[in-house]
Enzyme design. Structure first.
Site, PDB file in Angstrom:
ATOM      1  N   TYR A 136       6.195  -2.994  79.413  1.00  0.00           N
ATOM      2  CA  TYR A 136       7.057  -3.918  80.143  1.00  0.00           C
ATOM      3  C   TYR A 136       6.465  -4.287  81.490  1.00  0.00           C
ATOM      4  O   TYR A 136       6.740  -5.364  82.032  1.00  0.00           O
ATOM      5  CB  TYR A 136       8.447  -3.305  80.355  1.00  0.00           C
ATOM      6  CG  TYR A 136       9.255  -3.113  79.091  1.00  0.00           C
ATOM      7  CD1 TYR A 136       8.682  -3.239  77.843  1.00  0.00           C
ATOM      8  CD2 TYR A 136      10.596  -2.793  79.152  1.00  0.00           C
ATOM      9  CE1 TYR A 136       9.416  -3.053  76.695  1.00  0.00           C
ATOM     10  CE2 TYR A 136      11.351  -2.602  77.993  1.00  0.00           C
ATOM     11  CZ  TYR A 136      10.754  -2.735  76.773  1.00  0.00           C
ATOM     12  OH  TYR A 136      11.483  -2.557  75.633  1.00  0.00           O
ATOM     13  N   LYS A 186       3.854   8.752  70.394  1.00  0.00           N
ATOM     14  CA  LYS A 186       3.078   8.350  69.207  1.00  0.00           C
ATOM     15  C   LYS A 186       1.644   8.823  69.406  1.00  0.00           C
ATOM     16  O   LYS A 186       0.676   8.051  69.308  1.00  0.00           O
ATOM     17  CB  LYS A 186       3.162   6.833  69.005  1.00  0.00           C
ATOM     18  CG  LYS A 186       2.658   6.340  67.655  1.00  0.00           C
ATOM     19  CD  LYS A 186       3.445   6.860  66.483  1.00  0.00           C
ATOM     20  CE  LYS A 186       2.935   6.239  65.175  1.00  0.00           C
ATOM     21  NZ  LYS A 186       3.514   6.915  63.990  1.00  0.00           N
ATOM     22  N   ASP A 218       8.480   7.253  65.168  1.00  0.00           N
ATOM     23  CA  ASP A 218       9.002   6.819  63.875  1.00  0.00           C
ATOM     24  C   ASP A 218       9.822   7.931  63.220  1.00  0.00           C
ATOM     25  O   ASP A 218      10.895   7.684  62.653  1.00  0.00           O
ATOM     26  CB  ASP A 218       7.876   6.340  62.951  1.00  0.00           C
ATOM     27  CG  ASP A 218       6.658   7.245  62.954  1.00  0.00           C
ATOM     28  OD1 ASP A 218       6.575   8.168  63.785  1.00  0.00           O
ATOM     29  OD2 ASP A 218       5.758   7.019  62.117  1.00  0.00           O
ATOM     30  N   ASP A 242      13.875   2.224  74.739  1.00  0.00           N
ATOM     31  CA  ASP A 242      14.683   1.021  74.548  1.00  0.00           C
ATOM     32  C   ASP A 242      15.171   0.943  73.112  1.00  0.00           C
ATOM     33  O   ASP A 242      16.352   0.666  72.839  1.00  0.00           O
ATOM     34  CB  ASP A 242      13.826  -0.201  74.898  1.00  0.00           C
ATOM     35  CG  ASP A 242      14.636  -1.473  75.086  1.00  0.00           C
ATOM     36  OD1 ASP A 242      15.875  -1.434  74.909  1.00  0.00           O
ATOM     37  OD2 ASP A 242      14.043  -2.510  75.417  1.00  0.00           O
ATOM     38  N   ASP A 246      19.309   2.104  71.464  1.00  0.00           N
ATOM     39  CA  ASP A 246      20.143   1.175  70.700  1.00  0.00           C
ATOM     40  C   ASP A 246      20.461   1.740  69.326  1.00  0.00           C
ATOM     41  O   ASP A 246      21.576   1.575  68.801  1.00  0.00           O
ATOM     42  CB  ASP A 246      19.444  -0.181  70.562  1.00  0.00           C
ATOM     43  CG  ASP A 246      19.645  -1.073  71.777  1.00  0.00           C
ATOM     44  OD1 ASP A 246      20.062  -0.542  72.828  1.00  0.00           O
ATOM     45  OD2 ASP A 246      19.385  -2.285  71.690  1.00  0.00           O
TER      46      ASP A 246
END
Length: 347
Positions: A136, A186, A218, A242, A246
């Site tokens: 970001y 990751k 994942d 992020d 959610d």
């Protein structure tokens, strides 16, 4: 105690109004509010999503209550002028590096979760998301390849100091909860994640009382759906956090139920619901204000050191739900104002 109100776009102003009504009902001595435009609303007024006057208010305030930003009418603007740049700018200018996103299920909402009730009822996780680094804030742009193809790029990067800072926030949060911290990365693919894991392990030596584990992102997403009750505290980077927060919100019933806090090193924070501006329902009285009301409770607890009224708000929300309160996202028909009225009645 000055609270900056930044309603923003879409349903932002609607849910902020109701959160302020709840705060007013508590009759807290010395609690003052000052409002300023942000996001698309600010761009339309002054030509920038984060005007200097708004940033100045945010810096002066003891805490910030934020609605939402995002306006389809601004989608064609240059990236630095789009509404979403306001929240990124606030995080950077105020040093809001630690995002706390709790996800727990009110028992009355077990049937609203995307999971089976017997699985959903066990979710009680705090996601600690790093906010001022990652893709970001990394170098980004558009370029042309040697073959003449358009190519977009976004650089993911963290230095060890940034990782250590958010890792300590994760460990401290876990220590204050149930003593279990899962670091999500990751590392099997990304060098950034390998450094992340190395630094988190190094920091763990200072927290021998916290049980540290690691998951690839994942697998973490799969585990949140399969068995959310296994998690206590999760610490992760900006992009992964992020997405996972959610996902956790739907495990907990609705994105309209989850609050968040974005904190600096001294505990000053910006508080907002994790949902977006939802322009499709803006102005129709259908927005769920409970995430914003619960964000106000977090504000009282974390930045203003007002634990008792924070507890009262959270208990009132639970009682209102137990009494049958349901907004449209929860399968009911209560309006935005009616939902706030129900909470106020339970205070």
């Amino acid at each position: 105690m000055l609270v900056a109100l930044l309603p923003g776009d879409g349903i932002g102003p609607e849910v902020i109004v109701e959160a302020v009504r709840v705060l007013d009902a508590l009759e807290i001595d010395g609690l003052l509010f000052e409002e300023a435009p942000v996001g698309g609303a600010a761009y339309k007024q002054s030509g920038h999503p984060l005007p200097e006057a708004t940033l100045d208010l945010a810096k002066r305030a003891d805490a910030i209550l934020f609605g939402a930003v995002g306006d389809p009418a601004c989608d064609a603007l240059e990236r630095h002028l789009r509404p979403e740049q306001a929240i990124l700018g606030l995080r950077k200018e105020l040093g809001l590096f630690a995002n706390l996103r709790p996800a727990s299920l009110f028992p009355e909402l077990a049937d609203a979760s995307a999971l089976r009730p017997e699985i959903a009822r066990d979710i009680d996780v705090m996601i600690v998301r790093e906010l001022t680094g990652d893709v970001y804030f990394g170098e980004k742009g558009m370029r042309t390849t040697e073959e003449g193809l358009r190519e977009g790029y976004d650089i993911m990067a963290y230095d060890e100091a940034e990782i250590a800072r958010i890792a300590r926030s994760g460990f401290e949060t876990a220590r204050a909860r149930r003593g279990k911290l899962c670091s999500v990365d990751k590392a099997n693919v990304l060098e950034t994640s390998q450094l992340w894991r190395d630094v988190v392990v190094e920091i763990s030596a200072d927290y021998p009382d916290v049980d540290l584990s690691h998951l690839y992102v994942d697998n973490a997403a799969m585990q949140l759906v399969r068995d959310p009750g296994q998690f206590d505290t999760i610490v992760t980077g900006n992009l992964f956090g992020d997405i996972l927060s959610d996902l956790a919100s739907m495990c907990a019933g609705s994105i309209g139920m989850l609050p968040s806090a974005s904190l600096d090193k001294d505990g000053k924070g910006l508080y907002e619901p994790i949902h977006g501006s939802a322009p499709d329902i803006a102005g129709r009285g259908k927005a769920n204000p409970l995430a914003t009301i619960l964000s106000a409770a977090m504000m009282l607890r974390y930045s203003l050191d007002l634990v008792e009224p924070a507890d009262r708000i959270e208990q009132a929300v639970g009682k209102a739900l137990a009494d049958g309160l349901r907004t449209a996202d929860l399968g009911g028909d209560a309006s935005t104002e009616e939902a706030a009225n129900a909470v106020i009645a339970m205070l």
